[in-house]
Design a protein around this motif. Structure first.
Motif, PDB file in Angstrom:
ATOM      1  N   LEU A   1     -12.558  -2.102   7.594  1.00 16.60           N
ATOM      2  CA  LEU A   1     -11.188  -2.533   7.317  1.00 16.60           C
ATOM      3  C   LEU A   1     -10.721  -1.978   5.976  1.00 16.60           C
ATOM      4  O   LEU A   1      -9.596  -1.481   5.855  1.00 16.60           O
ATOM      5  CB  LEU A   1     -11.099  -4.066   7.323  1.00 16.60           C
ATOM      6  N   LYS A   2     -11.575  -2.043   4.972  1.00 19.06           N
ATOM      7  CA  LYS A   2     -11.231  -1.535   3.645  1.00 19.06           C
ATOM      8  C   LYS A   2     -10.933  -0.038   3.693  1.00 19.06           C
ATOM      9  O   LYS A   2      -9.956   0.433   3.079  1.00 19.06           O
ATOM     10  CB  LYS A   2     -12.371  -1.815   2.668  1.00 19.06           C
ATOM     11  N   ILE A   3     -11.730   0.712   4.429  1.00 21.45           N
ATOM     12  CA  ILE A   3     -11.505   2.162   4.574  1.00 21.45           C
ATOM     13  C   ILE A   3     -10.154   2.421   5.232  1.00 21.45           C
ATOM     14  O   ILE A   3      -9.368   3.261   4.774  1.00 21.45           O
ATOM     15  CB  ILE A   3     -12.649   2.808   5.390  1.00 21.45           C
ATOM     16  N   GLU A   4      -9.880   1.679   6.315  1.00 22.29           N
ATOM     17  CA  GLU A   4      -8.611   1.853   7.038  1.00 22.29           C
ATOM     18  C   GLU A   4      -7.410   1.481   6.164  1.00 22.29           C
ATOM     19  O   GLU A   4      -6.367   2.149   6.201  1.00 22.29           O
ATOM     20  CB  GLU A   4      -8.624   1.007   8.320  1.00 22.29           C
ATOM     21  N   LEU A   5      -7.555   0.427   5.378  1.00 23.07           N
ATOM     22  CA  LEU A   5      -6.455  -0.006   4.508  1.00 23.07           C
ATOM     23  C   LEU A   5      -6.198   0.988   3.378  1.00 23.07           C
ATOM     24  O   LEU A   5      -5.050   1.210   2.987  1.00 23.07           O
ATOM     25  CB  LEU A   5      -6.746  -1.389   3.934  1.00 23.07           C
ATOM     26  N   LYS A   6      -7.250   1.587   2.857  1.00 26.41           N
ATOM     27  CA  LYS A   6      -7.080   2.622   1.824  1.00 26.41           C
ATOM     28  C   LYS A   6      -6.313   3.820   2.382  1.00 26.41           C
ATOM     29  O   LYS A   6      -5.428   4.371   1.722  1.00 26.41           O
ATOM     30  CB  LYS A   6      -8.438   3.067   1.278  1.00 26.41           C
ATOM     31  N   LEU A   7      -6.661   4.208   3.601  1.00 25.92           N
ATOM     32  CA  LEU A   7      -5.971   5.324   4.255  1.00 25.92           C
ATOM     33  C   LEU A   7      -4.512   4.977   4.529  1.00 25.92           C
ATOM     34  O   LEU A   7      -3.614   5.800   4.339  1.00 25.92           O
ATOM     35  CB  LEU A   7      -6.684   5.709   5.553  1.00 25.92           C
ATOM     36  N   GLU A   8      -4.270   3.740   4.971  1.00 26.10           N
ATOM     37  CA  GLU A   8      -2.909   3.318   5.276  1.00 26.10           C
ATOM     38  C   GLU A   8      -2.063   3.219   4.010  1.00 26.10           C
ATOM     39  O   GLU A   8      -0.897   3.606   4.000  1.00 26.10           O
ATOM     40  CB  GLU A   8      -2.904   1.988   6.025  1.00 26.10           C
ATOM     41  N   LEU A   9      -2.654   2.720   2.934  1.00 24.09           N
ATOM     42  CA  LEU A   9      -1.937   2.659   1.654  1.00 24.09           C
ATOM     43  C   LEU A   9      -1.524   4.058   1.217  1.00 24.09           C
ATOM     44  O   LEU A   9      -0.368   4.276   0.815  1.00 24.09           O
ATOM     45  CB  LEU A   9      -2.822   2.016   0.583  1.00 24.09           C
ATOM     46  N   GLN A  10      -2.426   5.004   1.318  1.00 24.24           N
ATOM     47  CA  GLN A  10      -2.118   6.388   0.959  1.00 24.24           C
ATOM     48  C   GLN A  10      -0.983   6.935   1.826  1.00 24.24           C
ATOM     49  O   GLN A  10      -0.078   7.623   1.339  1.00 24.24           O
ATOM     50  CB  GLN A  10      -3.371   7.262   1.117  1.00 24.24           C
ATOM     51  N   SER A  11      -1.015   6.587   3.118  1.00 24.33           N
ATOM     52  CA  SER A  11       0.020   7.044   4.048  1.00 24.33           C
ATOM     53  C   SER A  11       1.388   6.469   3.689  1.00 24.33           C
ATOM     54  O   SER A  11       2.399   7.181   3.689  1.00 24.33           O
ATOM     55  CB  SER A  11      -0.362   6.641   5.479  1.00 24.33           C
TER      56      SER A  11
ATOM     57  N   SER B   1       2.291  -2.388   1.531  1.00 20.45           N
ATOM     58  CA  SER B   1       1.375  -1.835   0.514  1.00 20.45           C
ATOM     59  C   SER B   1       0.617  -2.954  -0.180  1.00 20.45           C
ATOM     60  O   SER B   1      -0.566  -2.818  -0.497  1.00 20.45           O
ATOM     61  CB  SER B   1       2.146  -0.991  -0.506  1.00 20.45           C
ATOM     62  N   ARG B   2       1.283  -4.097  -0.400  1.00 19.31           N
ATOM     63  CA  ARG B   2       0.622  -5.218  -1.069  1.00 19.31           C
ATOM     64  C   ARG B   2      -0.503  -5.789  -0.209  1.00 19.31           C
ATOM     65  O   ARG B   2      -1.552  -6.172  -0.730  1.00 19.31           O
ATOM     66  CB  ARG B   2       1.634  -6.312  -1.427  1.00 19.31           C
ATOM     67  N   ALA B   3      -0.284  -5.824   1.097  1.00 14.83           N
ATOM     68  CA  ALA B   3      -1.352  -6.290   1.987  1.00 14.83           C
ATOM     69  C   ALA B   3      -2.573  -5.386   1.862  1.00 14.83           C
ATOM     70  O   ALA B   3      -3.709  -5.863   1.768  1.00 14.83           O
ATOM     71  CB  ALA B   3      -0.858  -6.327   3.431  1.00 14.83           C
ATOM     72  N   CYS B   4      -2.333  -4.084   1.832  1.00 14.69           N
ATOM     73  CA  CYS B   4      -3.440  -3.132   1.650  1.00 14.69           C
ATOM     74  C   CYS B   4      -4.128  -3.360   0.309  1.00 14.69           C
ATOM     75  O   CYS B   4      -5.357  -3.471   0.238  1.00 14.69           O
ATOM     76  CB  CYS B   4      -2.932  -1.700   1.737  1.00 14.69           C
TER      77      CYS B   4
END
Length: 394
Positions: A8-18, A384-387
């Motif tokens: 989940l952390k990996i996916e959220l980091k990628l989504e934040l970057q996106s 972004s805050r959720a990420c």
């Protein structure tokens, strides 16, 4: 579970970057400065749209907060762009407020002082100061805090009044948007004042500010949290007479975790203990708004027993933090399961995998809601805050 959280952390980091990349690539106004006011559902840019103070304040917060994780110079530069644009164009030097909106060329459009907007500018400025130590940002945040205390605080009944003219006189239309009740005290504004004040206190350890935060938490607890239902009361007049309204599931679950965070910042142990209980009760009450697909419905009207059968982007983001908090507090797996299921729903239906960012939401038949991708109310702050919150917590 550890493996699931790590993924989940990996996916959220990628989504934040996106999310951040989308805003840097699509919304920077190269012609007139700052950021473009609107991008529609199909990613068409409207360079003639008015520019909102709330969007710009949220951009300032988002890129400042994200920089703490990314250490990407472009994110800091984008935060600086937002700060400078707010300082030059949104900050009303003459009367010390914030313009609600400006024209694309930077001239004032709607000059009212909506306290909600001032609170968000404080939130953004204090976050920007935390990464830059730019004293101008802190001074502006403190000055806006003092303006709210001087003009908006109700010394007789407590709480804060919604809006004023540019020169701080009473104003007839107090509403944030057309869907809101025209009342003098609202849950939404109080929630975001406390959010801004608590963020300011993190960088400016002023004892009078801390006392104001504690009083505000007590006011919110007394009037806005309905401990019988676990939902929030939304609208009141100046004398705290309630105007009955809908249940807003997104605001419920946002308040659940955010108020606890503010209580922790206040360092008041009694309040922390009470708001831990509120966080669990509100999370339990919000369960009624979660669909079988894991998505959170928008609103419910208890009077008519009608559900507003839409799933907007921002309640999904707030759900993730709210239920992660409930899991952290209780250790109950069911709360974490809600987070994982909602993230699956969000990835499947809300995130625009083709063009980036999140859609406004979906209807009950899973068709897309054809509203802004970026705009007055469509900002990168909730998602972004959720990420950011979950990356830190995991």
């Amino acid at each position: 579970m550890q493996k699931e959280l790590k993924n989940l952390k990996i996916e959220l980091k990628l989504e934040l970057q996106s999310i951040l990349s989308y805003w840097m690539e699509n919304t920077v106004d190269q012609k007139r400065g700052g950021f473009i006011g609107q991008i529609d559902y199909n990613n068409n840019t409207n360079e003639e749209a008015e520019k909102g103070s709330v969007l710009n304040a949220r951009l300032l917060w988002t890129f400042s907060a994200a920089y703490k994780i990314s250490h990407n110079r472009e994110h800091l530069d984008t935060a600086k762009r937002a700060f400078e644009y707010i300082s030059i164009y949104f900050h009303d030097v003459e009367f010390g407020g914030i313009f609600w909106s400006i024209n694309p060329d930077g001239t004032p459009k709607d000059t009212k002082n909506q306290i909600y907007a001032l609170a968000f500018v404080i939130y953004g400025l204090s976050e920007y100061f935390s990464v830059t130590q730019d004293k101008k940002a802190l001074e502006m945040a403190i000055d806006l805090y003092k303006k709210i205390q001087k003009y908006s605080y109700d010394p007789i009944n407590g709480g804060y009044l919604e809006a004023f003219t540019r020169d701080w006189q009473p104003i007839e239309d107090l509403r944030l948007s057309e869907k809101d009740a025209n009342e003098k005290k609202t849950m939404n504004t109080h929630l975001h004042i406390i959010e801004g004040y608590a963020n300011l206190y993190k960088v400016w350890k002023n004892e009078s500010l801390r006392k104001v935060i504690i009083e505000l938490l007590e006011t919110i607890e007394k009037y806005f949290i309905n401990t019988e239902t676990g939902h929030l009361r939304l609208f009141f007049d100046e004398n705290w007479v309630e105007k009955k309204d809908v249940v807003s599931y997104g605001h419920d679950i946002e308040a659940a975790w955010l108020l606890l965070q503010c209580a922790k910042i206040s360092e008041d142990s009694t309040l922390i203990s009470r708001f831990k209980k509120h966080a669990i009760q509100i999370a339990d009450a919000t369960k009624e708004g979660i669909d079988t697909d894991g998505g959170l419905w928008y609103e419910y009207d208890p009077e008519t027993q009608e559900l507003m059968a839409e799933k907007h982007w921002w309640p999904q983001a707030e759900l993730m933090i709210g239920y992660f908090t409930a899991w952290q507090l209780s250790g109950k797996q069911e709360y974490l399961d809600i987070v994982f299921k909602n993230w699956d729903f969000t990835q499947k239906y809300i995130i625009d995998k083709e063009k980036g960012e999140w859609f406004w939401g979906i209807n009950s038949d899973y068709s897309k809601i054809k509203k802004d991708k970026a705009g007055f109310w469509k900002c990168p702050y909730h998602n972004s805050r959720a990420c950011i919150e979950l990356i830190h917590r995991i």
